[in-house]
Scaffold this motif. Structure first.
Motif, mmCIF file in Angstrom:
data_model
loop_
_atom_site.group_PDB
_atom_site.id
_atom_site.type_symbol
_atom_site.label_atom_id
_atom_site.label_comp_id
_atom_site.label_asym_id
_atom_site.label_seq_id
_atom_site.Cartn_x
_atom_site.Cartn_y
_atom_site.Cartn_z
ATOM 1 N N UNK A 38 48.835 62.905 39.866
ATOM 2 C CA UNK A 38 48.941 64.343 39.638
ATOM 3 C C UNK A 38 50.123 64.941 40.407
ATOM 4 N N UNK A 39 50.308 64.509 41.660
ATOM 5 C CA UNK A 39 51.424 65.027 42.446
ATOM 6 C C UNK A 39 52.762 64.580 41.865
ATOM 7 N N UNK A 40 52.831 63.334 41.412
ATOM 8 C CA UNK A 40 54.078 62.847 40.811
ATOM 9 C C UNK A 40 54.435 63.656 39.579
ATOM 10 N N UNK A 41 53.439 63.945 38.751
ATOM 11 C CA UNK A 41 53.688 64.749 37.559
ATOM 12 C C UNK A 41 54.129 66.159 37.949
ATOM 13 N N UNK A 46 59.049 70.504 34.546
ATOM 14 C CA UNK A 46 60.051 71.566 34.444
ATOM 15 C C UNK A 46 59.326 72.912 34.437
ATOM 16 N N UNK A 47 59.078 73.463 35.625
ATOM 17 C CA UNK A 47 58.318 74.696 35.765
ATOM 18 C C UNK A 47 57.159 74.484 36.724
ATOM 19 N N UNK A 189 54.159 56.425 32.571
ATOM 20 C CA UNK A 189 53.674 56.461 31.187
ATOM 21 C C UNK A 189 53.827 57.859 30.596
ATOM 22 N N UNK A 190 53.700 58.891 31.436
ATOM 23 C CA UNK A 190 53.877 60.247 30.926
ATOM 24 C C UNK A 190 55.304 60.484 30.442
ATOM 25 N N UNK A 191 56.257 59.810 31.046
ATOM 26 C CA UNK A 191 57.649 59.949 30.615
ATOM 27 C C UNK A 191 57.843 59.414 29.203
ATOM 28 N N UNK A 197 57.157 67.723 28.730
ATOM 29 C CA UNK A 197 56.799 68.514 29.916
ATOM 30 C C UNK A 197 57.837 68.387 31.026
ATOM 31 N N UNK A 198 58.802 67.489 30.831
ATOM 32 C CA UNK A 198 59.862 67.288 31.826
ATOM 33 C C UNK A 198 61.200 67.722 31.251
ATOM 34 N N UNK A 199 62.157 67.964 32.136
ATOM 35 C CA UNK A 199 63.497 68.252 31.643
ATOM 36 C C UNK A 199 64.296 66.962 31.507
#
Length: 210
Positions: A38-41, A46-47, A189-191, A197-199
């Motif tokens: 959670x902290x890594x995410x 971006x925000x 994996x989220x990447x 959700x990321x820039x």
């Protein structure tokens, strides 16, 4: 009499919901608290982002929290990782997704990570059916924490070995919650699964790390 409810932050990019996997404070060493998934995410979104995890939680608990919080906090994306503690029926998950969407948010419904009891297999089949129905994105955390990257058998090197003798369903020592390695692999994996959700800078930097 009057009562005011004040949110610490609002108009978020991301609001993360789940059970103890999303509330790692109870089992993570203090020195590694910044290495939870959670902290890594949240550190790379971006925000602004907030995590709302509760140990032992079920989909009923998550839906109740979302109903209390989301209308006031507001978030573009609502990410949910739930099912480890049971209750994830197709109908319950559909209700959860539809409520998130009714608040103008985009639901992200994740596969739960692997565990030694293999309960993730059937749970994730239901989650994937719901994603298909609503055309949702979701992170395949079972892929990130399995030996052969197929979501079947837990990679024990990605999990803490814990004494859960007091857990109502487990009642023994077990590999159950993602450790630092597992959290890192879940974040990566989220990447792949929800890069929106990321820039672009974050994605470029992560892709070129050794």
């Amino acid at each position: 009499s009057q009562m005011s409810v004040v949110a610490g932050a609002c108009n978020l990019t991301l609001l993360i919901y789940g059970d103890s996997i999303t509330q790692p404070e109870d089992y993570y060493p203090a020195q590694d608290s910044d290495k939870t998934y959670t902290q890594l995410i949240m550190n790379h979104v971006h925000g602004s982002a907030i995590s709302s995890g509760r140990g032992g939680g079920t989909i009923h608990d998550v839906l109740e929290r979302i109903k209390w919080e989301l209308p006031y906090v507001k978030a573009k994306y609502v990410m949910v990782t739930i099912g480890t503690n049971g209750g994830n029926t197709f109908e319950n998950l559909c209700q959860l997704v539809e409520y998130i969407q009714s608040q103008g948010s985009i639901a992200i419904l994740n596969n739960i990570p692997c565990n030694e009891l293999n309960t993730q297999i059937e749970t994730n089949k239901v989650i994937e059916k719901v994603r298909e129905k609503y055309k949702l994105r979701g992170c395949k955390f079972d892929i990130a924490t399995s030996i052969h990257h197929d979501g079947m058998e837990v990679d024990k090197s990605t999990m803490w070995f814990e004494n859960l003798i007091d857990h109502p369903a487990i009642k023994r020592d077990v590999y159950h919650h993602p450790n630092v390695k597992g959290a890192r692999q879940m974040y990566l994996r989220t990447l792949v699964d929800v890069p929106e959700i990321y820039d672009g800078t974050t994605l470029f930097q992560e892709a070129h790390k050794k």
